[in-house]
Write an enzyme that holds these catalytic residues in place. Structure first.
Site, short mmCIF file in Angstrom:
data_model
loop_
_atom_site.label_atom_id
_atom_site.label_comp_id
_atom_site.label_asym_id
_atom_site.label_seq_id
_atom_site.Cartn_x
_atom_site.Cartn_y
_atom_site.Cartn_z
N LYS A 189 -8.61 -13.28 -6.96
CA LYS A 189 -7.98 -13.62 -5.65
C LYS A 189 -8.31 -13.89 -3.98
CE LYS A 189 -6.79 -8.99 -6.59
NZ LYS A 189 -5.82 -7.90 -7.44
N ARG A 214 1.50 2.42 -7.11
CA ARG A 214 1.71 0.96 -6.90
C ARG A 214 2.55 0.85 -8.11
NH1 ARG A 214 -2.87 -3.81 -5.87
NH2 ARG A 214 -2.73 -3.95 -8.16
C1 LIG Z 1 -6.49 -7.09 -7.83
C2 LIG Z 1 -7.06 -6.31 -9.12
C3 LIG Z 1 -7.66 -6.68 -9.37
C4 LIG Z 1 -9.06 -6.47 -9.38
O1 LIG Z 1 -9.81 -5.75 -8.54
P1 LIG Z 1 -10.69 -5.45 -7.92
O2 LIG Z 1 -10.99 -4.08 -7.80
O3 LIG Z 1 -11.02 -6.76 -7.37
O4 LIG Z 1 -11.83 -5.58 -9.48
C5 LIG Z 1 -7.59 -5.89 -10.91
N1 LIG Z 1 -6.04 -5.54 -11.33
C6 LIG Z 1 -5.14 -5.92 -11.11
C7 LIG Z 1 -3.37 -5.85 -11.22
C8 LIG Z 1 -5.56 -6.58 -9.55
O5 LIG Z 1 -3.65 -6.78 -8.76
#
Ligand SMILES: *Cc1c(COP(=O)(O)O)cnc(C)c1O
Length: 357
Positions: free
Chosen positions: A36, A131
């Site tokens: 993402k 969250r």
């Molecule tokens: C963005 C996201 C991740 C990845 O997080 P990083 O800190 O980039 O490794 C993992 N799980 C969820 C639910 C996310 O939204």
């Protein structure tokens, strides 16, 4: 080459992925590579898969669509909670999704049944980061209701930390996740395939051997893209921090005072900036600005250059230390944080250039 542009070193991303995947594998954890931060860029996803990630995680359905139409055949995980209004698209596009709302799960189940399929879900538990997620004492009654939905299958439990409330993963909260998983398994008599405990903030816990054995899945973005764990944002051993580099061109180069001249008002963004008087400085104006990046999230690779600020379409830097060597038309390079990377990837004014070409 049109400026500004962002170079994406696919070999470095592949090697970063391999380092993370090998570490996790030593601790019985399989890795979903999260794209993402690069808007589901297909070449980046391919580099992650070459590096050994077993699936790809994305927060946007349109990014998953882009990956699939680029021919990337893997399991696609939707990371952001599915909207109730888009359950039909979610079961069509994603193989597995993260969930916390019963109404949405009921919608996914009905949509999956209409397509004659079963959609896999990970139920998210909120362990304090505040969250997404079901509060721990609701899990067992929640699972009981989900088990009545024939179109979804509970693949596991997951949690997300270090995002909103900045709560660090610890042996304590991970053991709590495992205990909840055991309680679910004992109450309902089925096995949870995945306990998805970590993102990039979990690497230290994993490497230290304190991650509970039952945690067997991680969703990792930043550590693969930018080579950093996210508790202290320390460079992770064996990874590159410079797979992404922002390049901008010098449009103007002039010696000017460091203090603005005249009566002061708001700047272009409604702020009242303050300046330090350092006499006259050699300043360069570059063709990158707030429309393209998070100006606070970039840093010159040449340590003699200093960012003074930015407006929507200019970056103003003090090239004092490097003054002799910089000319109009030259290119200056910058490292990016995750936020700046995301902004640069999202800006249509920043060209993306994958290396090797
Ligand atoms: C963005 C996201 C991740 C990845 O997080 P990083 O800190 O980039 O490794 C993992 N799980 C969820 C639910 C996310 O939204």
């Amino acid at each position: 080459m049109r400026h500004p542009y962002l170079t994406i070193d696919l070999d470095k991303i592949e090697r970063n992925a391999r380092t993370v995947v090998e570490l996790c594998a030593q601790h019985g954890i399989e890795v979903t590579g999260v794209t993402k931060g690069v808007c589901g860029q297909p070449d980046v996803a391919r580099a992650m898969l070459r590096g050994g990630v077993s699936s790809i995680g994305e927060s946007h359905l349109e990014n998953i669509r882009r990956l699939k139409s680029a021919g990337i055949e893997t399991s696609h995980m939707l990371l952001r909670l599915p909207p109730l209004s888009e359950v039909a698209e979610v079961v069509e596009v994603a193989d597995v999704s993260l969930n916390s709302e019963l109404a949405v799960l009921a919608g996914l189940s009905a949509a999956a049944q209409r397509r004659g399929q079963v959609h896999e879900v990970i139920l998210m538990v909120d362990l304090g980061d505040l969250r997404e997620g079901i509060w721990p004492d609701e899990i067992v009654p929640f699972v009981r209701k989900v088990l009545r939905l024939p179109g979804v299958r509970i693949k596991g439990l997951g949690t997300n930390l270090a995002c909103f409330g900045a709560v660090a993963p610890s042996a304590d909260n991970m053991n709590q996740l495992v205990a909840l998983a055991c309680e679910v398994e004992q109450t309902f008599g089925f096995a949870l395939e995945w306990i998805s405990g970590a993102n990039s903030s979990g690497l230290e816990l994993i490497a230290s051997g304190r991650m509970p054995k039952r945690v067997n899945q991680a969703r990792i973005g930043e550590a693969i893209l930018l080579g950093r764990e996210t508790i202290h944002r320390k460079p992770w051993p064996g990874t590159f921090q410079d797979a992404f580099v922002l390049h901008a061109e010098v449009l103007e180069l002039r010696k000017k005072p460091s203090l603005p001249v005249g009566e002061r008002c708001e700047d272009a963004f409604g702020k009242h900036p303050t300046f330090e008087d350092r006499g006259e400085v050699m300043r360069a104006l570059l063709n990158v600005g707030r429309e393209d990046v998070d100006v606070e999230g970039i840093a010159p690779i040449d340590a003699r250059i200093m960012i003074l600020g930015g407006s929507s379409d200019y970056l103003v830097v003090d090239v004092g230390g490097a003054a002799g060597g910089v000319r109009v038309g030259d290119e200056l390079t910058f490292s990016v944080t995750y936020g700046a990377l995301l902004a640069a990837m999202t800006s249509e004014y920043v060209e993306k250039r994958c290396l090797p070409e």
